[in-house]
Scaffold this motif. Structure first.
Motif, PDB file in Angstrom:
ATOM      1  N   GLU A 227      22.907-102.804 -57.491  1.00 38.13           N
ATOM      2  CA  GLU A 227      22.297-102.861 -58.829  1.00 38.13           C
ATOM      3  C   GLU A 227      22.091-104.299 -59.284  1.00 38.13           C
ATOM      4  O   GLU A 227      21.078-104.657 -59.890  1.00 38.13           O
ATOM      5  N   LEU A 230      19.125-105.653 -57.393  1.00 37.38           N
ATOM      6  CA  LEU A 230      17.867-105.049 -57.879  1.00 37.38           C
ATOM      7  C   LEU A 230      17.543-105.479 -59.313  1.00 37.38           C
ATOM      8  O   LEU A 230      16.378-105.511 -59.714  1.00 37.38           O
ATOM      9  N   ARG A 234      14.121-106.269 -61.930  1.00 37.40           N
ATOM     10  CA  ARG A 234      13.888-105.764 -63.301  1.00 37.40           C
ATOM     11  C   ARG A 234      13.605-106.921 -64.237  1.00 37.40           C
ATOM     12  O   ARG A 234      12.764-106.849 -65.124  1.00 37.40           O
ATOM     13  N   ASN A 245       7.424-102.327 -59.052  1.00 35.24           N
ATOM     14  CA  ASN A 245       8.299-101.155 -59.095  1.00 35.24           C
ATOM     15  C   ASN A 245       9.541-101.431 -58.238  1.00 35.24           C
ATOM     16  O   ASN A 245       9.460-101.470 -57.010  1.00 35.24           O
ATOM     17  N   GLU A 246      10.685-101.618 -58.903  1.00 38.76           N
ATOM     18  CA  GLU A 246      11.903-101.989 -58.169  1.00 38.76           C
ATOM     19  C   GLU A 246      12.366-100.876 -57.224  1.00 38.76           C
ATOM     20  O   GLU A 246      13.101-101.126 -56.266  1.00 38.76           O
ATOM     21  N   ASP A 247      11.903 -99.633 -57.498  1.00 38.31           N
ATOM     22  CA  ASP A 247      12.290 -98.526 -56.610  1.00 38.31           C
ATOM     23  C   ASP A 247      11.671 -98.670 -55.218  1.00 38.31           C
ATOM     24  O   ASP A 247      12.048 -97.952 -54.294  1.00 38.31           O
ATOM     25  N   ASN A 248      10.722 -99.583 -55.070  1.00 39.65           N
ATOM     26  CA  ASN A 248      10.139 -99.830 -53.747  1.00 39.65           C
ATOM     27  C   ASN A 248      11.023-100.725 -52.883  1.00 39.65           C
ATOM     28  O   ASN A 248      10.646-101.064 -51.763  1.00 39.65           O
ATOM     29  N   GLU A 250      15.160-101.925 -51.524  1.00 38.96           N
ATOM     30  CA  GLU A 250      16.582-101.565 -51.435  1.00 38.96           C
ATOM     31  C   GLU A 250      17.410-102.803 -51.111  1.00 38.96           C
ATOM     32  O   GLU A 250      16.921-103.760 -50.508  1.00 38.96           O
ATOM     33  N   LYS A 269      10.709-100.914 -49.107  1.00 36.57           N
ATOM     34  CA  LYS A 269      10.826 -99.597 -48.454  1.00 36.57           C
ATOM     35  C   LYS A 269       9.459 -99.068 -48.022  1.00 36.57           C
ATOM     36  O   LYS A 269       9.366 -98.039 -47.368  1.00 36.57           O
TER      37      LYS A 269
END
Ligand SMILES: C[S@@+](CC[C@H](N)C(=O)[O-])C[C@H]1O[C@@H](n2cnc3c(N)ncnc32)[C@H](O)[C@@H]1O
Length: 334
Positions: A227, A230, A234, A245-248, A250, A269
């Protein structure tokens, strides 16, 4: 360098200085664009510490896997009286990258027993030092806090201008390990040049150890370090108002034994791209990395080499029983 700063009196025991950038340093936006358009892609670790990042770092410190803070704290708890004895007569403690100043409490306690009043100068890029300064003031009578919000080098210059008396400088948490080795040498050399004869530096070094222990410390099972890593994305998304998009991405951290360092990366990712104010498209292929932090792990030889190249003498040093961490007291003798 002539450092400029503004001054604010928060109360009769707490003064706050804020170092002004003055245009000599890159801004967050310039550094981020330069880092993300370079090959390999990198981001400076000092940008981890927005408010959320500072809070996440505090959480990392209490994860079962992150031995660093607990181990250094246990040495400080045992040795603070010795550290105060070795610095008799000094009433000035300057701390680089002070964060929450929690471990510093052991040192402040020991110094306050010896002096009726102590001046504590926490230095940090994060405003967390206002909260931690206030909390120290409510717990320690005889303490005066002069916080400096700014980067290490300019802030130490400001501290040296504001307080001419002999000092103990603290650089805890093995934060020296975030510099590449040539930069660590250069940084300690500059720090030493800012010290006067009789000043001391108490500096923490995380030592080379079993790789499983190291890898676990930066891959905690609750995912707090992930976190923290990442959160840097953010911050970029927020400050640039970007579609990033931080979800892209890891989190990945591993010990690189050839370089004697933990490396933290953000791995893409998927194939994707985003833009940041006028930077053009920043493209990622699946598996591409942004290298966000190094945390060097030291041997005795590396530590002694750093001290001697900075012209500092190690007068005392202490390790924990597992030989995980070493605290060194280095003196400026000439
Ligand atoms: C790893 S934390 C260590 C905090 C505390 N010293 C400890 O040992 O737990 C690093 C701290 O240094 C601050 N920091 C990082 N880079 C900095 C820089 N270039 N100048 C000033 N402070 C910095 C961060 O905001 C953070 O509070």
């Amino acid at each position: 360098m002539s450092v400029k700063y503004s001054k604010e009196t928060l109360n009769d025991r707490f003064t706050l200085f804020t170092v002004e950038n003055g245009g000599s340093k890159n801004t967050f936006a310039e550094d981020v664009i330069a880092g993300l358009t370079s090959d390999p892609k990198t981001l400076p670790p000092k940008y981890f510490y927005d408010n959320a990042g500072s809070e996440l770092f505090e959480k990392i410190c209490s994860t079962p896997e992150y031995y660093v803070t607990r181990t250094e704290a246990s040495i400080l708890k045992d040795k603070s009286e010795n550290i105060a004895d070795a610095n008799k007569g000094k009433d000035l403690i300057v701390e680089l990258g002070s964060g929450s100043s929690i471990k510093t409490r052991y040192i402040l306690n020991a110094f306050i027993k010896q002096n009726s009043s102590v001046n504590y100068v926490p230095i940090d890029v994060s405003e967390i030092l206002i909260q931690s300064g206030n909390s120290l003031l409510s717990d320690f009578e005889g303490l005066y806090v002069t916080g400096i919000i700014g980067e290490y080098e300019e802030s130490i210059e400001a501290a040296t201008k504001i307080f001419p008396q002999p000092k103990l400088i603290l650089f805890l948490g093995s934060s020296i390990g975030n510099f590449d080795l040539p930069h660590a040498e250069e940084f300690l050399g500059k720090l030493s040049a800012s010290m006067r004869k009789g000043d001391s530096l108490l500096i923490g070094f995380d030592l080379v150890k079993n790789e499983n222990v190291l890898n676990a410390a930066y891959n905690d099972s609750e995912g707090v370090t992930a976190e923290f890593n990442l959160n840097l994305l953010r911050r970029i998304k927020r400050e640039f108002n970007s579609e990033l998009n931080e979800d892209n991405f890891e989190h990945k951290a591993h010990f690189n034994s050839n370089e004697s360092r933990i490396e933290m990366h953000l791995i893409s990712k998927c194939d994707h791209s985003f833009s940041l104010n006028g930077s053009g498209e920043i493209k990622f292929r699946k598996g591409d990395s942004i290298h966000t932090e190094n945390s060097y792990k030291f041997t005795d030889e590396m530590i002694r080499g750093l001290a001697s190249s900075a012209g500092l003498t190690i007068s005392e040093s202490w390790k924990d029983e597992n030989n995980y961490f070493e605290l060194c007291l280095m003196n400026k003798d000439k």
